[in-house]
Design a protein around this motif. Structure first.
Motif, PDB file in Angstrom:
ATOM      1  N   GLN A 140      -7.551  -7.912   1.367  1.00 40.53           N
ATOM      2  CA  GLN A 140      -6.648  -9.287   1.604  1.00 40.53           C
ATOM      3  C   GLN A 140      -6.297  -9.674   0.190  1.00 40.53           C
ATOM      4  O   GLN A 140      -6.948  -9.625  -0.787  1.00 40.53           O
ATOM      5  CB  GLN A 140      -7.796 -10.347   1.833  1.00 40.53           C
ATOM      6  N   ILE A 141      -5.017  -9.886   0.196  1.00 45.35           N
ATOM      7  CA  ILE A 141      -4.275 -10.191  -0.933  1.00 45.35           C
ATOM      8  C   ILE A 141      -4.070 -11.900  -0.669  1.00 45.35           C
ATOM      9  O   ILE A 141      -3.309 -12.211   0.366  1.00 45.35           O
ATOM     10  CB  ILE A 141      -3.016  -9.419  -1.458  1.00 45.35           C
ATOM     11  N   ASP A 142      -4.298 -12.775  -1.495  1.00 46.80           N
ATOM     12  CA  ASP A 142      -4.283 -14.112  -1.325  1.00 46.80           C
ATOM     13  C   ASP A 142      -4.702 -14.941  -2.655  1.00 46.80           C
ATOM     14  O   ASP A 142      -5.273 -14.500  -3.392  1.00 46.80           O
ATOM     15  CB  ASP A 142      -5.524 -14.475  -0.223  1.00 46.80           C
ATOM     16  N   THR A 224      -4.333  -7.489   4.995  1.00 54.24           N
ATOM     17  CA  THR A 224      -3.683  -8.640   5.063  1.00 54.24           C
ATOM     18  C   THR A 224      -2.904  -9.287   3.828  1.00 54.24           C
ATOM     19  O   THR A 224      -3.633  -9.403   2.743  1.00 54.24           O
ATOM     20  CB  THR A 224      -4.555  -9.605   5.882  1.00 54.24           C
ATOM     21  N   VAL A 225      -1.836  -9.567   3.817  1.00 57.46           N
ATOM     22  CA  VAL A 225      -1.244 -10.242   2.528  1.00 57.46           C
ATOM     23  C   VAL A 225      -0.913 -11.659   2.953  1.00 57.46           C
ATOM     24  O   VAL A 225       0.107 -11.870   3.806  1.00 57.46           O
ATOM     25  CB  VAL A 225       0.133  -9.438   2.187  1.00 57.46           C
ATOM     26  N   ASP A 226      -1.354 -12.742   2.464  1.00 60.99           N
ATOM     27  CA  ASP A 226      -0.995 -13.894   2.260  1.00 60.99           C
ATOM     28  C   ASP A 226      -0.083 -13.906   1.044  1.00 60.99           C
ATOM     29  O   ASP A 226      -0.236 -13.596  -0.205  1.00 60.99           O
ATOM     30  CB  ASP A 226      -2.286 -14.958   2.015  1.00 60.99           C
ATOM     31  N   THR A 251       1.400  -5.993  -6.601  1.00 64.52           N
ATOM     32  CA  THR A 251       1.081  -5.834  -5.446  1.00 64.52           C
ATOM     33  C   THR A 251       1.393  -4.580  -4.816  1.00 64.52           C
ATOM     34  O   THR A 251       0.546  -4.013  -3.860  1.00 64.52           O
ATOM     35  CB  THR A 251       1.876  -7.053  -4.821  1.00 64.52           C
ATOM     36  N   PHE A 255      -1.689  -2.098  -3.134  1.00 64.43           N
ATOM     37  CA  PHE A 255      -1.580  -1.720  -1.688  1.00 64.43           C
ATOM     38  C   PHE A 255      -1.473  -0.104  -1.843  1.00 64.43           C
ATOM     39  O   PHE A 255      -2.226   0.529  -0.880  1.00 64.43           O
ATOM     40  CB  PHE A 255      -0.296  -2.236  -1.100  1.00 64.43           C
ATOM     41  N   LEU A 269       2.003  -9.939   6.826  1.00 64.98           N
ATOM     42  CA  LEU A 269       2.671 -10.905   5.778  1.00 64.98           C
ATOM     43  C   LEU A 269       2.527 -12.141   6.251  1.00 64.98           C
ATOM     44  O   LEU A 269       3.214 -12.616   7.307  1.00 64.98           O
ATOM     45  CB  LEU A 269       3.799 -10.252   5.297  1.00 64.98           C
ATOM     46  N   LEU A 292       5.965  -1.641   1.952  1.00 65.03           N
ATOM     47  CA  LEU A 292       4.668  -1.492   2.802  1.00 65.03           C
ATOM     48  C   LEU A 292       4.581  -0.439   3.787  1.00 65.03           C
ATOM     49  O   LEU A 292       3.829   0.471   3.642  1.00 65.03           O
ATOM     50  CB  LEU A 292       3.906  -2.655   3.107  1.00 65.03           C
TER      51      LEU A 292
END
Ligand SMILES: [Mn+2]
Length: 304
Positions: A140-142, A224-226, A251, A255, A269, A292
């Motif tokens: 998770q990116i967030d 998952t990318v927020d 980012t 990834f 996204l 991505l």
């Protein structure tokens, strides 16, 4: 933007297919990627507008080049599904998101979900499970940990989505978090060995471009990318922006470092909320999705 461009390939009224200016919509079983638009906006806590995110990303994708600067992800086939129906209660909509995701998996494609609020990811994960994927982790990116058990009494809040996923027993690796509460810190401690993290205060000042997943982390990963995980200087187009986030290249590198170590089985996204008159952010969001895809493509070639 839609006033000026006439879209000649639509999946629903006002919903152009991804990259429809350059590629013909393939049959669903002939695509490596299924783009799934999910205009879900129910529990947004601050700025709104993320229901408009998927369509804005699809529209902006008509400005992309098929060559992403390194390879041509569209060669693998990109199929855009009709947007998920938003009628009904949250649990019903989550089930529909799961069905769309399962359909993608059954066609042999990787789901690429476009949100909508982050709750959508829970539906995607349920869909992967119902398609028979069992041993996978989530990266998770967030900006936010999203580990509250409930937010304002709602267990299906965008602020609780990762807790729902952790409750399913799925390992989680969090990247770029920089806004969280005591309950979420406690949750991480309770789930040591299941929840891993490198927060923004480690990644950003030290310009860390790669992470190493723990050996025990599953061989398959849903990413998952927020969009608020990136810095607001890149993406102010989100409901709850927080300073000090990841850079654009950082980012992509993070990834890529995950895709080199594990098999990516899908990504999303979330939380893009278009700002009227600033189409730069819509284009950046569509380019991020396509970049991505390119990283997935090149790591498949590397590993095959
Ligand atoms: Mn989030």
């Amino acid at each position: 933007m839609s006033d000026q461009i006439e879209f000649d390939q639509l999946v629903a009224p006002d919903y152009p297919v991804f990259l429809g200016s350059e590629i013909q919509q393939p049959a669903p079983d002939e695509a490596a990627f299924h783009v799934i638009p999910v205009p879900y906006e129910e529990s947004v806590s601050y700025g709104g507008g993320t229901a408009q995110g998927p369509r804005a990303i699809l529209e902006a994708s008509w400005q992309l080049e098929t060559w992403d600067g390194v390879s041509t992800p569209s060669d693998l086939g990109i199929y855009t599904q009709p947007p998920v129906d938003m009628e009904g209660e949250a649990a019903t909509i989550i089930d529909r998101i799961a069905e769309s995701t399962r359909f993608a998996a059954e066609q042999g494609a990787m789901p690429v979900a476009l949100g909508g609020e982050h709750t959508v990811t829970y539906g995607v994960i349920k869909g992967l499970l119902s398609a028979g994927e069992s041993d996978f982790g989530v990266v998770q990116i967030d900006a936010h940990a999203d580990l509250r058990d409930a937010y304002e009494g709602n267990p299906l809040s965008h602020a609780s989505v990762m807790k729902r996923i952790v409750d399913l027993g799925i390992p989680l690796y969090q990247l770029g978090i920089r806004a969280f509460c005591h309950e979420e810190v406690a949750c991480r401690e309770t789930h040591q060995g299941q929840i891993y993290h490198q927060d923004a205060n480690q990644l950003v000042p030290h310009n860390i471009q790669q992470i190493e997943l723990p050996e025990s982390f599953p061989s398959k990963v849903f990413f998952t990318v927020d969009i608020d995980g990136l810095d607001p200087s890149v993406f102010p187009s989100t409901g709850t922006p927080v300073p000090g986030g990841l850079g654009w290249y950082q980012t992509l590198s993070l990834f890529d470092s995950v895709a080199r170590q594990r098999q990516i089985i899908g990504f999303d996204l979330m939380e893009h909320a278009p700002i009227a008159g600033f189409h730069a952010y819509d284009f950046a969001a569509s380019m991020l999705v396509y970049k991505l895809m390119g990283i997935v493509q090149r790591n498949r070639q590397r590993n095959s």
